[in-house]
Write a protein that holds these residues in place. Structure first.
Motif, PDB file in Angstrom:
ATOM      1  N   THR A 328       0.829  -1.204   0.000  1.00  0.00           N
ATOM      2  CA  THR A 328       0.000   0.000   0.000  1.00  0.00           C
ATOM      3  C   THR A 328       0.864   1.254   0.000  1.00  0.00           C
ATOM      4  OG1 THR A 328      -1.692  -1.200   1.242  1.00  0.00           O
ATOM      5  CG2 THR A 328      -1.864   1.195   1.198  1.00  0.00           C
ATOM      6  N   ALA A 329       1.894   1.274   0.828  1.00  0.00           N
ATOM      7  CA  ALA A 329       2.778   2.439   0.906  1.00  0.00           C
ATOM      8  C   ALA A 329       3.477   2.690  -0.426  1.00  0.00           C
ATOM      9  CB  ALA A 329       3.808   2.238   2.016  1.00  0.00           C
ATOM     10  N   ALA A 330       3.875   1.621  -1.114  1.00  0.00           N
ATOM     11  CA  ALA A 330       4.556   1.776  -2.399  1.00  0.00           C
ATOM     12  C   ALA A 330       3.642   2.438  -3.425  1.00  0.00           C
ATOM     13  CB  ALA A 330       5.028   0.410  -2.906  1.00  0.00           C
ATOM     14  N   TYR A 331       2.364   1.995  -3.492  1.00  0.00           N
ATOM     15  CA  TYR A 331       1.424   2.592  -4.451  1.00  0.00           C
ATOM     16  C   TYR A 331       1.149   4.052  -4.091  1.00  0.00           C
ATOM     17  CZ  TYR A 331      -2.672   3.446  -7.303  1.00  0.00           C
ATOM     18  OH  TYR A 331      -3.540   3.978  -8.219  1.00  0.00           O
ATOM     19  N   ILE A 332       0.922   4.322  -2.826  1.00  0.00           N
ATOM     20  CA  ILE A 332       0.587   5.669  -2.369  1.00  0.00           C
ATOM     21  C   ILE A 332       1.748   6.632  -2.629  1.00  0.00           C
ATOM     22  CG2 ILE A 332       0.380   6.959  -0.190  1.00  0.00           C
ATOM     23  CD1 ILE A 332      -1.765   4.922   0.626  1.00  0.00           C
ATOM     24  N   THR A 333       2.973   6.156  -2.471  1.00  0.00           N
ATOM     25  CA  THR A 333       4.133   7.000  -2.739  1.00  0.00           C
ATOM     26  C   THR A 333       4.297   7.255  -4.231  1.00  0.00           C
ATOM     27  OG1 THR A 333       5.269   6.159  -0.779  1.00  0.00           O
ATOM     28  CG2 THR A 333       6.636   7.189  -2.472  1.00  0.00           C
ATOM     29  N   GLU A 334       4.175   6.200  -5.033  1.00  0.00           N
ATOM     30  CA  GLU A 334       4.362   6.331  -6.482  1.00  0.00           C
ATOM     31  C   GLU A 334       3.331   7.256  -7.103  1.00  0.00           C
ATOM     32  OE1 GLU A 334       4.368   3.606 -10.577  1.00  0.00           O
ATOM     33  OE2 GLU A 334       4.180   2.647  -8.596  1.00  0.00           O
ATOM     34  N   HIS A 335       2.088   7.176  -6.619  1.00  0.00           N
ATOM     35  CA  HIS A 335       1.002   7.953  -7.231  1.00  0.00           C
ATOM     36  C   HIS A 335       0.698   9.239  -6.471  1.00  0.00           C
ATOM     37  CE1 HIS A 335      -0.076   4.913 -10.266  1.00  0.00           C
ATOM     38  NE2 HIS A 335       0.384   4.064  -9.374  1.00  0.00           N
ATOM     39  N   ARG A 336       1.535   9.577  -5.518  1.00  0.00           N
ATOM     40  CA  ARG A 336       1.466  10.848  -4.794  1.00  0.00           C
ATOM     41  C   ARG A 336       0.077  11.073  -4.176  1.00  0.00           C
ATOM     42  NH1 ARG A 336       2.419  13.148  -9.409  1.00  0.00           N
ATOM     43  NH2 ARG A 336       1.670  15.201  -8.797  1.00  0.00           N
ATOM     44  N   ILE A 337      -0.405  10.048  -3.487  1.00  0.00           N
ATOM     45  CA  ILE A 337      -1.651  10.144  -2.727  1.00  0.00           C
ATOM     46  C   ILE A 337      -1.410  11.094  -1.554  1.00  0.00           C
ATOM     47  CG2 ILE A 337      -3.361   8.860  -1.368  1.00  0.00           C
ATOM     48  CD1 ILE A 337      -3.362   8.102  -4.341  1.00  0.00           C
ATOM     49  N   THR A 338      -2.387  11.960  -1.274  1.00  0.00           N
ATOM     50  CA  THR A 338      -2.196  12.945  -0.197  1.00  0.00           C
ATOM     51  C   THR A 338      -2.899  12.558   1.101  1.00  0.00           C
ATOM     52  OG1 THR A 338      -4.104  14.215  -1.010  1.00  0.00           O
ATOM     53  CG2 THR A 338      -1.916  14.843  -1.838  1.00  0.00           C
ATOM     54  N   GLN A 339      -3.973  11.741   1.011  1.00  0.00           N
ATOM     55  CA  GLN A 339      -4.739  11.343   2.198  1.00  0.00           C
ATOM     56  C   GLN A 339      -4.981   9.835   2.136  1.00  0.00           C
ATOM     57  OE1 GLN A 339      -5.912  13.874   4.355  1.00  0.00           O
ATOM     58  NE2 GLN A 339      -5.186  15.540   3.040  1.00  0.00           N
ATOM     59  N   ALA A 340      -4.739   9.136   3.244  1.00  0.00           N
ATOM     60  CA  ALA A 340      -4.969   7.690   3.298  1.00  0.00           C
ATOM     61  C   ALA A 340      -5.859   7.351   4.491  1.00  0.00           C
ATOM     62  CB  ALA A 340      -3.651   6.932   3.401  1.00  0.00           C
ATOM     63  N   LEU A 341      -6.872   6.501   4.254  1.00  0.00           N
ATOM     64  CA  LEU A 341      -7.796   6.091   5.311  1.00  0.00           C
ATOM     65  C   LEU A 341      -7.658   4.603   5.583  1.00  0.00           C
ATOM     66  CD1 LEU A 341      -9.163   8.773   4.147  1.00  0.00           C
ATOM     67  CD2 LEU A 341     -11.300   7.833   5.026  1.00  0.00           C
ATOM     68  N   PHE A 342      -7.478   4.257   6.851  1.00  0.00           N
ATOM     69  CA  PHE A 342      -7.471   2.859   7.303  1.00  0.00           C
ATOM     70  C   PHE A 342      -8.553   2.692   8.362  1.00  0.00           C
ATOM     71  CE2 PHE A 342      -3.211   3.241   5.618  1.00  0.00           C
ATOM     72  CZ  PHE A 342      -2.926   1.995   5.092  1.00  0.00           C
ATOM     73  N   GLY A 343      -9.177   1.530   8.374  1.00  0.00           N
ATOM     74  CA  GLY A 343     -10.142   1.220   9.420  1.00  0.00           C
ATOM     75  C   GLY A 343      -9.474   0.537  10.601  1.00  0.00           C
ATOM     76  N   ARG A 344     -10.070   0.689  11.789  1.00  0.00           N
ATOM     77  CA  ARG A 344      -9.554   0.010  12.982  1.00  0.00           C
ATOM     78  C   ARG A 344     -10.736  -0.444  13.834  1.00  0.00           C
ATOM     79  NH1 ARG A 344      -8.268   1.027  18.412  1.00  0.00           N
ATOM     80  NH2 ARG A 344      -9.084   3.148  18.283  1.00  0.00           N
ATOM     81  N   SER A 345     -10.788  -1.723  14.075  1.00  0.00           N
ATOM     82  CA  SER A 345     -11.803  -2.265  14.974  1.00  0.00           C
ATOM     83  C   SER A 345     -11.208  -2.402  16.373  1.00  0.00           C
ATOM     84  CB  SER A 345     -12.289  -3.635  14.471  1.00  0.00           C
ATOM     85  OG  SER A 345     -12.805  -3.528  13.162  1.00  0.00           O
TER      86      SER A 345
END
Length: 379
Positions: A328-345
């Motif tokens: 996930t980090a590799a894709y987000i870095t390559e495509h310059r994602i600015t906001q990432a959401l993860f769920g937590r139970s």
């Protein structure tokens, strides 16, 4: 002492010699949000400037719509005569693409990119003529209004109630080397309309009560500005990749929702969609493939979540990798994602430790992104 009679090269000569040979024309688009914002005027002005710099510039087709200032500019450039086509007993004048190819100028000006050619023309659409000229190493300057971009046409028709009959596929603009917005505030455009600068005064009030309503103009202008932001970000993306710059170089907000095959994924996607809408950004939904996804129940839940994402206009991305956080980090870095959401139970014991370990790994590998951890109820 002997003298060398060979003329010395200027710095400009050396620069030209160092540039790679140009094999395709440059494609420049003047984008507007409504008639009268100045697209054709801007295109003609650039054509005149380039002619004054010594370039061979011609007009393939320009529609002046009776506007005096536009006609005066057009008269300062050479026109390639249009072609007469007889269609069902009526003579039509179309741009003569074959004559332009024979003339082979350095630059050609072509108005109204979305125009549909009359039956009997070489191509059905004017943008197809444009690509022929570009392939012949001729630079093309052209104009288009935002309502003629295919993906935006349904929104424009819903907004204005006026059908849009001529469109250009989005990929045509994606192939432009440069897109310039011809901008004017709605107030200034309405003033121009009332003065008779766009349409004759007897048509002005009717236009102001229909397509040129202030609310329509504001919304159309926002669409055009959003489109130009997309073009700027795409250009920046190419530059970043070419120069190998950091992932923090970005213009458009990009929101990525990271999901699994759990039922809570839909709520997380909805949360990300609201965030993307609020930021006027792009929405991505990322899923790293997992052997547990083959379970029939998990598979149905995941497919439903991904369809929900598509319905919201998200770009769905399937990733592979042994480590979810690293992929996930590799894709987000390559495509310059600015906001990432993860769920937590509500996790306990070892599962809690592994979750936070994965989050820590993600943060170390994608430090530029704003991370949102959304607490969710277990279903």
């Amino acid at each position: 002492m002997a003298t060398d009679s060979t003329p010395r090269k200027t710095p400009e000569d050396w620069l030209l010699a160092a540039e790679p040979e140009k094999t395709r024309g440059r494609f420049k688009v003047f984008l507007g949000y409504a008639p009268g914002v100045g697209k054709t005027f801007s295109m003609l002005s650039e054509g005149i400037r380039r002619r004054q710099r010594g370039e061979d510039v011609v007009i393939g087709v320009v529609e002046t719509h009776g506007r005096k200032a536009t006609a005066e500019l057009a008269a300062r450039l050479q026109h390639v005569p249009t072609r007469e086509i007889d269609y069902k007993g009526t003579l039509f004048h179309e741009m003569d693409v074959d004559a332009i190819l024979d003339r082979k100028p350095q630059v050609v000006l072509i108005d109204e990119l979305a125009h549909t050619n009359i039956t009997g023309s070489r191509n059905a659409k004017r943008y197809e003529d444009v690509f022929l000229l570009l392939d012949a190493n001729i630079d093309v300057l052209t104009t288009i209004n935002v309502q003629h971009i295919e993906s935006l046409t349904p929104r424009v028709q819903s907004l204005t109630g006026i059908p849009v009959r001529e469109t250009v596929p989005d990929w045509v603009l994606d192939r432009a080397d440069e897109i310039v917005i011809s901008d004017l505030t709605p107030e200034a455009l309405v003033t121009r309309m009332r003065r008779g600068d766009i349409y004759p005064i007897d048509r002005a009030e009717r236009a102001l009560a229909n397509f040129f309503r202030r609310g329509n103009l504001i919304a159309l202008r926002e669409m055009a500005l959003h489109r130009i932001t997309r073009a700027v970000d795409r250009t920046l993306d190419d530059y970043v990749k070419r120069k190998q710059l950091g992932p923090h170089w970005s213009v458009t907000e990009k929101v990525a929702v990271c999901i699994s095959a759990r039922p809570q994924a839909r709520d997380l996607i909805a949360r990300g969609a609201r965030l993307a809408e609020g930021l006027d950004g792009e929405l991505y939904v990322l899923h790293v493939q997992n052997p547990q996804d083959d379970n029939p129940d998990n598979k149905r839940t995941l497919e439903a979540s991904l369809q929900f994402a598509v319905n919201l206009g998200a770009q769905v991305v399937h990733l592979t990798g042994k480590n979810v956080s690293s992929a996930t980090a590799a894709y987000i870095t390559e495509h310059r994602i600015t906001q990432a959401l993860f769920g937590r139970s509500a996790l306990h014991g070892l599962r809690k430790y592994l979750y936070f370990l994965a989050i820590q790994r993600f943060m170390s590998q994608a430090p530029h992104v704003d991370l949102h951890i959304i607490t969710q109820e277990i279903r």
